[in-house]
Design an enzyme around this catalytic site. Structure first.
Site, short mmCIF file in Angstrom:
data_model
loop_
_atom_site.label_atom_id
_atom_site.label_comp_id
_atom_site.label_asym_id
_atom_site.label_seq_id
_atom_site.Cartn_x
_atom_site.Cartn_y
_atom_site.Cartn_z
N LYS A 150 -0.10 -8.39 57.73
CA LYS A 150 1.31 -7.78 57.69
C LYS A 150 1.39 -6.91 58.62
CE LYS A 150 0.87 -7.23 53.36
NZ LYS A 150 -0.24 -7.75 52.76
N ASP A 162 -3.99 -8.65 52.43
CA ASP A 162 -4.74 -9.16 53.56
C ASP A 162 -4.34 -10.09 54.42
OD1 ASP A 162 -6.31 -6.47 52.74
OD2 ASP A 162 -7.22 -8.13 51.34
N GLY A 194 -4.10 -1.47 53.05
CA GLY A 194 -4.96 -1.27 54.23
C GLY A 194 -4.35 -2.25 55.39
#
Ligand code: IMP
Length: 439
Positions: free
Chosen positions: A16, A13, A40
């Site tokens: 990226k 998280d 995600g």
């Protein structure tokens, strides 16, 4: 143009997806090499927010080739859903997606095993997985019982493999977790997967060969990591990790590409730290300051919606990431989240059993009990949100970036000040100029 890897340096998280999207137009191909739909990636493009889990973030650019390498574990239902959601958002995946025929496939029994084993684990042993079946699928690969994409395309073989795996799994579940999970019907699983295989067939190919041919033809590849260094199955805070090699070296085996092909590695690092799921997190602030970071940073999981644990920047974690990934450069993200703090504490080492530790330890106990040694840096107390020019950044924010570069012994090349592509400042005179040709 060189081939570059973009990897996470902390617990995932780090942003990226945004950095990959920002750099994507300099490359012809974007390739994922590990993980699955546990990841995600949030990409804001033309005012629309896209949440990607399996398909590389480059797909949002429309004209780039996106490769899902053999190291990725693929849930066909999730992938077809993602392709459909992109279509609804006006992005046609078309011929731009290639999936390795060697990817391991996630089946319903993997997700069921993931959930049931999490529920059954004692509090201290619960990993806090995304319950997407990632761990059990990699287990099947190592145990050599798994089913690959290419196997989906051979109907008789698929039927036999599904029967064998479903039966084996039903027996494991009945033995370990009696009455806690539905008994799966092999016939239905086979039929469902045969149909989905038909829909995915056009994308499935030998992606190692494909990447090789394109690179020989002079095209360049951006390798997109998922999760982060501290979630790597070898180098992370084991056992509170994901089941793949998230570090840069994972791209070789995860894409069928030799290490000599990689020209540079960029680490993405948040200006503070977050973690979702259980496990050691030395600089965690389970207090008002942590809550403020969470609120300002919108720190809720893209995949599960869980609130992320928040804390201050950890130099030890950062230095470790520089070493195990061989980082050439850093992109510092979420700088604007710190805009309101008078002082910004950063952790420069740990105290453990009366000793000062400067390198990230492997021992579970040391990871869990390490006490941060703090240094307090001056905040900038003004708005950096949306700043896209390094020259316009407040001096204290520049000093903060310098502190990171000096202490991690790695140059900072980008500073991100918001989710939009434009909210990024490029630092002058860095290795990025030679990678991207000054553009
Ligand atoms: P799994 O990958 O679902 O097996 O979960 C293992 C650990 O990795 C858990 O702590 C998850 O919360 C964490 N994790 C997996 N994917 C991500 C991600 O994309 N971002 C952050 N944490 C993740």
């Amino acid at each position: 143009m060189p081939n570059i890897a973009v990897v996470g340096t902390q617990w995932g998280d780090e942003g990226k997806g945004k950095i990959v999207d920002l750099l994507a137009h300099h490359f012809q191909i974007i390739a994922r090499f590990q993980g699955g739909h546990n990841a995600g990636h949030t990409v804001v493009h033309d005012g629309k927010t896209h949440f990607l889990h399996l398909i590389p973030s480059g797909m949002v650019r429309g004209n780039l080739l996106c490769v899902i390498g053999n190291g990725v574990v693929v849930d066909p239902e999730a992938l077809l859903g993602e392709i459909e959601r992109l279509r609804q958002a006006g992005i046609d995946v078309g011929d731009n997606l290639k999936i390795s025929e060697r990817c391991q496939v996630i089946f319903p029994y993997h997700g069921a095993r993931d959930s049931v084993s999490e529920d059954a684990a004692a509090d201290k042993a619960r990993i806090g997985t995304t319950r997407r079946g990632i761990g059990p699928t990699y287990e099947g690969k190592a145990a050599r019982t798994g089913i690959r994409m290419v196997d989906l395309l051979e109907s008789d073989l698929l039927r036999e493999l599904v029967e064998r795996n479903v039966d084996r799994n039903n027996r494991i579940m009945a033995c370990l977790y009696p009455g806690q999970a539905a008994v799966l019907d092999a016939k239905k699983v086979f039929e469902d997967y045969r149909v989905m295989a038909g829909k995915l067939e056009r994308y499935i190919c030998d992606t190692s060969l494909y990447l090789h041919q394109r690179m020989v033809a002079g095209e360049s590849v951006l390798f997109e990591g998922a999760q982060g260094t501290q979630l790597d199955v070898d180098h992370g805070t084991f056992p509170f990790v994901t089941s793949s090699n998230t570090v840069a070296a994972g791209l070789g085996s995860g894409c069928g590409v030799g290490p000599t092909r990689i020209n540079g590695v960029l680490g993405v690092i948040k200006a503070y730290s977050t973690r979702v799921g259980a496990g050691p997190f030395p600089t965690e602030q389970d207090n008002e300051e942590g809550a403020l970071i969470r609120e300002r940073g919108g720190e809720f999981g893209t995949t599960t919606g869980r609130p992320r644990r928040c804390g201050w920047f950890d130099v030890v974690v950062g230095r470790y990431a520089v070493r195990v990934n061989g980082l050439d450069a850093l992109a510092v993200t979420m700088l604007d989240v710190l805009d309101e703090f008078e002082e910004i504490p950063v952790c420069t080492g740990y105290q453990y059993k009366g000793k000062l530790i400067k390198e990230f330890p492997s021992s579970r106990q040391a990871q869990a009990e390490a006490e941060p040694v703090w240094e307090r840096l001056p905040g900038w107390k003004c708005r950096t949100r949306g700043i896209s020019s390094y020259a316009e950044m407040p001096q204290a924010a520049r000093d903060y970036l310098d502190f990171i570069a000096e202490n991690l012994e790695c140059q900072v090349v980008l500073a991100s000040t918001g989710p939009e592509r434009d909210s990024t400042a490029r630092l002058p005179g860095t290795v990025l100029d030679s990678w991207l040709g000054g553009n």
